[in-house]
Design an enzyme around this catalytic site. Sequence first.
Site, mmCIF file in Angstrom:
data_model
loop_
_atom_site.group_PDB
_atom_site.id
_atom_site.type_symbol
_atom_site.label_atom_id
_atom_site.label_comp_id
_atom_site.label_asym_id
_atom_site.label_seq_id
_atom_site.Cartn_x
_atom_site.Cartn_y
_atom_site.Cartn_z
ATOM 1 N N TYR A 293 0.841 -1.199 0.000
ATOM 2 C CA TYR A 293 0.000 0.000 0.000
ATOM 3 C C TYR A 293 0.879 1.253 0.000
ATOM 4 O O TYR A 293 1.653 1.496 0.934
ATOM 5 C CB TYR A 293 -0.936 0.011 1.199
ATOM 6 N N SER A 294 0.730 2.028 -1.050
ATOM 7 C CA SER A 294 1.536 3.237 -1.239
ATOM 8 C C SER A 294 3.017 2.937 -1.077
ATOM 9 O O SER A 294 3.774 3.725 -0.512
ATOM 10 C CB SER A 294 1.090 4.353 -0.282
#
Length: 349
Positions: free
Chosen positions: A61-62
Amino acid sequence: MRYRKLGTTGLDVSPIAIGAMTYGEPDRGHPVWSLGEDQARPLIKHALEVGINFFDTANMYSNGSSEEILGRALRDFARRDDVVIATKLRHPMRPGPNGSGLSRKAVMTEVDHSLRRLGTDYIDLYQVHRNDHATPLEETLEALHDLVKAGKVRYLGASSMFAWEFAKALHLQERHGWARFVSMQDHYNLLAREEEREMIPLCLDEGVGTIIWSPLARGRLARAWDDAKATARAETDGAYADLLYTPEQEASNRAIIDAVGKVAAAHGVSRAAVALAWLHRQPVVTAPLVGARSVEQIDEAVASLDVQLTDEDLRALNAPYTPRYDWQGVSDEATLAAIRARVPGMALT
Protein backbone atom coordinates in the site's frame (compact mmCIF):
# COMPACT_ATOMS: atom_id res chain seq x y z
CA MET A 1 -17.01 -1.26 22.03
CA ARG A 2 -17.87 -4.95 22.28
CA TYR A 3 -14.83 -6.94 21.23
CA ARG A 4 -14.93 -10.39 19.70
CA LYS A 5 -12.52 -13.25 19.18
CA LEU A 6 -10.80 -13.67 15.84
CA GLY A 7 -11.96 -17.10 14.72
CA THR A 8 -11.22 -19.69 17.41
CA THR A 9 -8.21 -17.79 18.76
CA GLY A 10 -8.07 -15.93 22.05
CA LEU A 11 -7.32 -12.66 20.27
CA ASP A 12 -9.80 -9.85 21.02
CA VAL A 13 -10.46 -7.50 18.12
CA SER A 14 -12.96 -4.73 17.52
CA PRO A 15 -15.81 -5.69 15.14
CA ILE A 16 -14.79 -2.72 13.00
CA ALA A 17 -11.28 -2.67 11.55
CA ILE A 18 -9.57 0.30 9.96
CA GLY A 19 -8.38 -0.45 6.45
CA ALA A 20 -5.20 1.57 6.09
CA MET A 21 -4.94 1.28 2.32
CA THR A 22 -6.55 4.73 2.40
CA TYR A 23 -3.50 6.15 4.19
CA GLY A 24 -0.26 6.72 2.31
CA GLU A 25 1.70 9.60 0.88
CA PRO A 26 0.08 10.46 -2.47
CA ASP A 27 3.42 10.58 -4.29
CA ARG A 28 4.08 6.97 -3.24
CA GLY A 29 1.04 5.35 -4.82
CA HIS A 30 -2.46 6.78 -5.23
CA PRO A 31 -2.36 10.57 -5.72
CA VAL A 32 -6.12 10.93 -6.24
CA TRP A 33 -7.52 9.26 -3.14
CA SER A 34 -4.83 8.35 -0.61
CA LEU A 35 -4.46 10.53 2.48
CA GLY A 36 -1.03 11.70 3.59
CA GLU A 37 0.24 11.52 7.14
CA ASP A 38 -1.14 14.87 8.32
CA GLN A 39 -4.64 13.83 7.24
CA ALA A 40 -4.38 10.21 8.36
CA ARG A 41 -3.12 10.69 11.91
CA PRO A 42 -6.27 12.40 13.33
CA LEU A 43 -8.40 9.60 11.86
CA ILE A 44 -6.27 6.85 13.39
CA LYS A 45 -6.33 8.72 16.72
CA HIS A 46 -10.12 9.03 16.59
CA ALA A 47 -10.53 5.35 15.75
CA LEU A 48 -8.56 4.49 18.88
CA GLU A 49 -10.63 6.89 20.97
CA VAL A 50 -13.89 5.18 19.98
CA GLY A 51 -12.50 1.76 20.86
CA ILE A 52 -11.25 0.39 17.53
CA ASN A 53 -8.12 -1.68 18.14
CA PHE A 54 -7.83 -3.51 14.80
CA PHE A 55 -5.80 -1.97 11.95
CA ASP A 56 -5.06 -3.62 8.61
CA THR A 57 -2.49 -2.62 6.03
CA ALA A 58 -0.09 -4.24 3.53
CA ASN A 59 3.50 -3.78 2.45
CA MET A 60 2.41 -2.77 -1.06
CA TYR A 61 0.00 0.00 0.00
CA SER A 62 1.54 3.24 -1.24
CA ASN A 63 4.83 1.36 -1.58
CA GLY A 64 5.24 0.96 2.17
CA SER A 65 4.04 4.43 3.13
CA SER A 66 0.81 3.08 4.64
CA GLU A 67 2.76 0.88 7.07
CA GLU A 68 5.01 3.81 7.99
CA ILE A 69 2.13 6.20 8.68
CA LEU A 70 0.14 3.61 10.63
CA GLY A 71 3.14 2.53 12.67
CA ARG A 72 4.08 6.06 13.73
CA ALA A 73 0.50 6.97 14.64
CA LEU A 74 -0.04 3.84 16.74
CA ARG A 75 3.26 4.41 18.56
CA ASP A 76 2.18 7.95 19.40
CA PHE A 77 -1.48 7.33 20.28
CA ALA A 78 -1.67 3.80 21.72
CA ARG A 79 0.12 1.18 23.76
CA ARG A 80 1.49 -1.47 21.45
CA ASP A 81 -0.02 -4.35 23.39
CA ASP A 82 -3.49 -2.80 23.18
CA VAL A 83 -3.70 -2.77 19.39
CA VAL A 84 -3.85 -5.48 16.76
CA ILE A 85 -1.76 -4.75 13.67
CA ALA A 86 -2.38 -6.78 10.52
CA THR A 87 -0.33 -6.52 7.36
CA LYS A 88 0.21 -8.58 4.21
CA LEU A 89 2.77 -9.68 1.64
CA ARG A 90 2.78 -11.13 -1.87
CA HIS A 91 2.73 -8.34 -4.44
CA PRO A 92 5.79 -6.67 -6.04
CA MET A 93 7.77 -4.36 -3.78
CA ARG A 94 10.72 -3.79 -6.13
CA PRO A 95 11.73 -4.80 -9.67
CA GLY A 96 13.83 -7.81 -10.45
CA PRO A 97 13.93 -11.38 -9.16
CA ASN A 98 12.62 -12.11 -5.66
CA GLY A 99 10.92 -8.73 -5.43
CA SER A 100 7.52 -10.34 -4.93
CA GLY A 101 5.84 -13.64 -4.21
CA LEU A 102 5.75 -16.05 -1.29
CA SER A 103 9.06 -17.87 -1.52
CA ARG A 104 10.95 -18.48 1.70
CA LYS A 105 13.36 -15.73 0.69
CA ALA A 106 10.52 -13.27 0.06
CA VAL A 107 8.70 -14.15 3.29
CA MET A 108 11.82 -13.72 5.42
CA THR A 109 12.77 -10.49 3.66
CA GLU A 110 9.36 -8.82 3.61
CA VAL A 111 8.51 -9.46 7.24
CA ASP A 112 11.65 -7.59 8.31
CA HIS A 113 10.85 -4.68 6.00
CA SER A 114 7.29 -4.50 7.38
CA LEU A 115 8.52 -4.64 10.98
CA ARG A 116 10.90 -1.78 10.25
CA ARG A 117 8.26 0.36 8.56
CA LEU A 118 5.70 -0.32 11.29
CA GLY A 119 8.28 0.37 14.00
CA THR A 120 7.38 -2.74 15.98
CA ASP A 121 9.09 -6.00 16.86
CA TYR A 122 6.08 -8.19 16.09
CA ILE A 123 3.07 -8.32 13.77
CA ASP A 124 -0.20 -9.55 15.24
CA LEU A 125 -1.68 -10.93 12.02
CA TYR A 126 0.52 -11.63 8.99
CA GLN A 127 -1.49 -12.41 5.87
CA VAL A 128 -0.71 -13.74 2.41
CA HIS A 129 -2.27 -11.13 0.14
CA ARG A 130 -2.95 -13.63 -2.65
CA ASN A 131 -1.67 -17.08 -3.57
CA ASP A 132 1.70 -17.39 -5.27
CA HIS A 133 1.27 -20.18 -7.80
CA ALA A 134 4.97 -20.03 -8.73
CA THR A 135 6.06 -21.20 -5.28
CA PRO A 136 5.29 -24.57 -3.67
CA LEU A 137 2.61 -24.08 -1.04
CA GLU A 138 4.61 -26.12 1.48
CA GLU A 139 7.55 -23.72 1.14
CA THR A 140 5.35 -20.74 1.93
CA LEU A 141 3.54 -22.36 4.83
CA GLU A 142 6.72 -23.60 6.51
CA ALA A 143 8.34 -20.17 6.18
CA LEU A 144 5.27 -18.52 7.75
CA HIS A 145 5.33 -21.10 10.55
CA ASP A 146 8.97 -20.23 11.24
CA LEU A 147 8.03 -16.54 11.62
CA VAL A 148 5.55 -17.49 14.33
CA LYS A 149 8.13 -19.64 16.09
CA ALA A 150 10.67 -16.82 15.87
CA GLY A 151 8.22 -14.43 17.59
CA LYS A 152 8.04 -12.01 14.67
CA VAL A 153 4.40 -12.90 14.00
CA ARG A 154 1.61 -13.86 16.41
CA TYR A 155 -1.04 -15.22 14.01
CA LEU A 156 -1.31 -16.06 10.32
CA GLY A 157 -4.06 -15.14 7.87
CA ALA A 158 -4.87 -15.46 4.18
CA SER A 159 -6.76 -13.41 1.63
CA SER A 160 -8.85 -14.01 -1.48
CA MET A 161 -8.39 -17.42 -3.08
CA PHE A 162 -10.50 -20.40 -4.05
CA ALA A 163 -11.96 -22.38 -1.17
CA TRP A 164 -10.22 -25.56 -2.35
CA GLU A 165 -6.87 -23.77 -2.19
CA PHE A 166 -7.55 -22.55 1.33
CA ALA A 167 -8.71 -26.02 2.38
CA LYS A 168 -5.48 -27.49 1.00
CA ALA A 169 -3.41 -24.97 2.95
CA LEU A 170 -5.27 -25.73 6.19
CA HIS A 171 -4.77 -29.46 5.60
CA LEU A 172 -1.04 -29.05 5.03
CA GLN A 173 -0.67 -26.91 8.14
CA GLU A 174 -2.44 -29.53 10.24
CA ARG A 175 -0.52 -32.41 8.66
CA HIS A 176 2.88 -30.85 9.35
CA GLY A 177 2.05 -29.25 12.69
CA TRP A 178 2.62 -25.78 11.27
CA ALA A 179 0.99 -22.60 12.59
CA ARG A 180 -2.49 -22.38 11.11
CA PHE A 181 -4.31 -19.67 9.20
CA VAL A 182 -6.78 -18.20 11.70
CA SER A 183 -8.44 -15.71 9.33
CA MET A 184 -9.55 -15.24 5.73
CA GLN A 185 -9.78 -11.74 4.30
CA ASP A 186 -12.27 -11.87 1.48
CA HIS A 187 -14.44 -9.79 -0.81
CA TYR A 188 -17.95 -9.85 0.61
CA ASN A 189 -20.83 -7.37 0.65
CA LEU A 190 -24.44 -7.06 -0.42
CA LEU A 191 -23.35 -6.79 -4.07
CA ALA A 192 -20.77 -9.58 -3.90
CA ARG A 193 -21.94 -12.70 -2.09
CA GLU A 194 -20.28 -15.51 -4.02
CA GLU A 195 -18.14 -16.40 -1.01
CA GLU A 196 -21.33 -17.80 0.55
CA ARG A 197 -21.09 -20.79 -1.79
CA GLU A 198 -17.86 -22.38 -0.55
CA MET A 199 -15.45 -20.12 1.34
CA ILE A 200 -17.75 -19.03 4.14
CA PRO A 201 -19.05 -22.55 4.86
CA LEU A 202 -15.42 -23.74 4.90
CA CYS A 203 -14.43 -21.00 7.35
CA LEU A 204 -17.42 -21.81 9.56
CA ASP A 205 -16.50 -25.48 9.61
CA GLU A 206 -12.81 -24.80 10.30
CA GLY A 207 -13.32 -22.07 12.89
CA VAL A 208 -11.65 -19.41 10.72
CA GLY A 209 -12.73 -15.80 11.16
CA THR A 210 -13.31 -13.57 8.14
CA ILE A 211 -12.19 -9.99 7.65
CA ILE A 212 -14.08 -8.23 4.88
CA TRP A 213 -12.51 -6.03 2.24
CA SER A 214 -14.66 -3.60 0.25
CA PRO A 215 -17.66 -3.98 2.60
CA LEU A 216 -19.38 -1.01 0.95
CA ALA A 217 -18.60 -2.12 -2.62
CA ARG A 218 -16.29 0.82 -3.28
CA GLY A 219 -18.91 3.23 -1.99
CA ARG A 220 -21.77 1.94 -4.13
CA LEU A 221 -23.73 0.82 -1.07
CA ALA A 222 -23.24 4.14 0.70
CA ARG A 223 -25.22 6.28 -1.73
CA ALA A 224 -28.17 6.22 -4.11
CA TRP A 225 -27.81 4.50 -7.48
CA ASP A 226 -27.36 7.70 -9.50
CA ASP A 227 -24.45 8.68 -7.23
CA ALA A 228 -23.02 5.17 -6.85
CA LYS A 229 -19.84 5.84 -8.79
CA ALA A 230 -19.07 9.21 -7.27
CA THR A 231 -16.16 8.18 -5.03
CA ALA A 232 -12.64 8.98 -6.14
CA ARG A 233 -11.67 5.36 -5.54
CA ALA A 234 -14.42 4.04 -7.82
CA GLU A 235 -13.62 6.57 -10.53
CA THR A 236 -9.89 5.83 -10.57
CA ASP A 237 -10.33 2.04 -10.36
CA GLY A 238 -11.83 2.13 -13.84
CA ALA A 239 -11.82 -1.27 -15.50
CA TYR A 240 -10.90 -3.02 -12.24
CA ALA A 241 -14.09 -1.80 -10.58
CA ASP A 242 -16.08 -2.78 -13.67
CA LEU A 243 -14.70 -6.29 -13.34
CA LEU A 244 -15.85 -6.52 -9.72
CA TYR A 245 -19.31 -5.08 -10.47
CA THR A 246 -20.09 -5.77 -14.10
CA PRO A 247 -22.80 -4.18 -16.29
CA GLU A 248 -24.55 -7.57 -16.41
CA GLN A 249 -25.31 -7.12 -12.71
CA GLU A 250 -26.81 -3.66 -13.07
CA ALA A 251 -30.50 -4.52 -12.54
CA SER A 252 -29.74 -6.60 -9.46
CA ASN A 253 -27.30 -4.05 -8.04
CA ARG A 254 -29.76 -1.21 -8.53
CA ALA A 255 -32.48 -3.15 -6.72
CA ILE A 256 -30.14 -3.96 -3.83
CA ILE A 257 -29.00 -0.36 -3.49
CA ASP A 258 -32.63 0.81 -3.55
CA ALA A 259 -33.45 -1.73 -0.82
CA VAL A 260 -30.55 -0.43 1.29
CA GLY A 261 -31.96 3.08 0.96
CA LYS A 262 -35.43 2.01 2.07
CA VAL A 263 -34.13 0.09 5.09
CA ALA A 264 -31.86 3.00 6.04
CA ALA A 265 -34.79 5.43 5.86
CA ALA A 266 -36.93 3.14 8.00
CA HIS A 267 -34.27 2.97 10.69
CA GLY A 268 -33.22 6.61 10.43
CA VAL A 269 -29.58 5.70 9.73
CA SER A 270 -27.20 6.00 6.80
CA ARG A 271 -26.99 3.56 3.92
CA ALA A 272 -23.44 2.67 4.95
CA ALA A 273 -24.62 1.76 8.44
CA VAL A 274 -27.21 -0.63 6.98
CA ALA A 275 -24.68 -2.29 4.64
CA LEU A 276 -22.27 -2.80 7.53
CA ALA A 277 -25.06 -3.98 9.85
CA TRP A 278 -25.94 -6.63 7.26
CA LEU A 279 -22.37 -7.92 7.44
CA HIS A 280 -22.48 -7.99 11.24
CA ARG A 281 -25.45 -10.36 10.94
CA GLN A 282 -23.61 -12.81 8.72
CA PRO A 283 -22.04 -15.91 10.26
CA VAL A 284 -18.24 -16.01 10.59
CA VAL A 285 -17.74 -12.27 9.85
CA THR A 286 -15.34 -10.89 12.44
CA ALA A 287 -14.86 -7.37 11.14
CA PRO A 288 -15.34 -5.36 7.96
CA LEU A 289 -12.42 -3.18 6.89
CA VAL A 290 -13.42 0.48 6.77
CA GLY A 291 -11.16 2.76 4.75
CA ALA A 292 -12.43 5.87 6.52
CA ARG A 293 -11.56 9.26 5.06
CA SER A 294 -13.31 11.26 7.78
CA VAL A 295 -14.21 11.15 11.46
CA GLU A 296 -17.85 10.95 10.42
CA GLN A 297 -17.23 7.75 8.47
CA ILE A 298 -15.57 6.15 11.49
CA ASP A 299 -18.49 7.13 13.72
CA GLU A 300 -20.92 5.85 11.09
CA ALA A 301 -19.14 2.48 11.04
CA VAL A 302 -19.23 2.20 14.82
CA ALA A 303 -22.91 3.19 14.84
CA SER A 304 -23.65 0.25 12.52
CA LEU A 305 -23.01 -2.06 15.47
CA ASP A 306 -26.22 -0.78 17.09
CA VAL A 307 -28.43 -1.15 14.01
CA GLN A 308 -30.84 -4.03 14.63
CA LEU A 309 -32.00 -5.34 11.28
CA THR A 310 -35.27 -7.25 11.37
CA ASP A 311 -35.93 -10.49 9.51
CA GLU A 312 -38.04 -8.46 7.10
CA ASP A 313 -35.12 -6.09 6.52
CA LEU A 314 -32.83 -9.02 5.77
CA ARG A 315 -35.31 -10.50 3.29
CA ALA A 316 -35.58 -7.16 1.50
CA LEU A 317 -31.81 -6.79 1.30
CA ASN A 318 -31.13 -10.39 0.26
CA ALA A 319 -33.89 -10.94 -2.29
CA PRO A 320 -32.57 -8.91 -5.29
CA TYR A 321 -29.19 -10.66 -5.41
CA THR A 322 -28.39 -12.67 -8.53
CA PRO A 323 -25.46 -15.06 -9.05
CA ARG A 324 -22.39 -13.60 -10.64
CA TYR A 325 -18.94 -14.72 -11.67
CA ASP A 326 -16.19 -14.11 -9.13
CA TRP A 327 -12.65 -14.06 -10.54
CA GLN A 328 -10.96 -13.88 -7.12
CA GLY A 329 -8.41 -16.63 -6.81
CA VAL A 330 -8.48 -17.61 -10.48
CA SER A 331 -5.36 -19.61 -11.23
CA ASP A 332 -5.77 -21.27 -14.65
CA GLU A 333 -4.07 -19.37 -17.44
CA ALA A 334 -6.93 -19.66 -19.94
CA THR A 335 -9.36 -17.88 -17.61
CA LEU A 336 -6.77 -15.28 -16.66
CA ALA A 337 -6.04 -14.62 -20.32
CA ALA A 338 -9.74 -14.06 -21.00
CA ILE A 339 -10.00 -11.60 -18.12
CA ARG A 340 -6.85 -9.77 -19.19
CA ALA A 341 -8.27 -9.44 -22.69
CA ARG A 342 -11.38 -7.84 -21.26
CA VAL A 343 -9.37 -5.45 -19.10
CA PRO A 344 -6.23 -4.50 -21.08
CA GLY A 345 -3.18 -3.76 -18.99
CA MET A 346 -4.57 -5.29 -15.81
CA ALA A 347 -2.20 -7.57 -13.92
CA LEU A 348 -4.20 -10.42 -12.44
CA THR A 349 -2.25 -12.89 -10.32
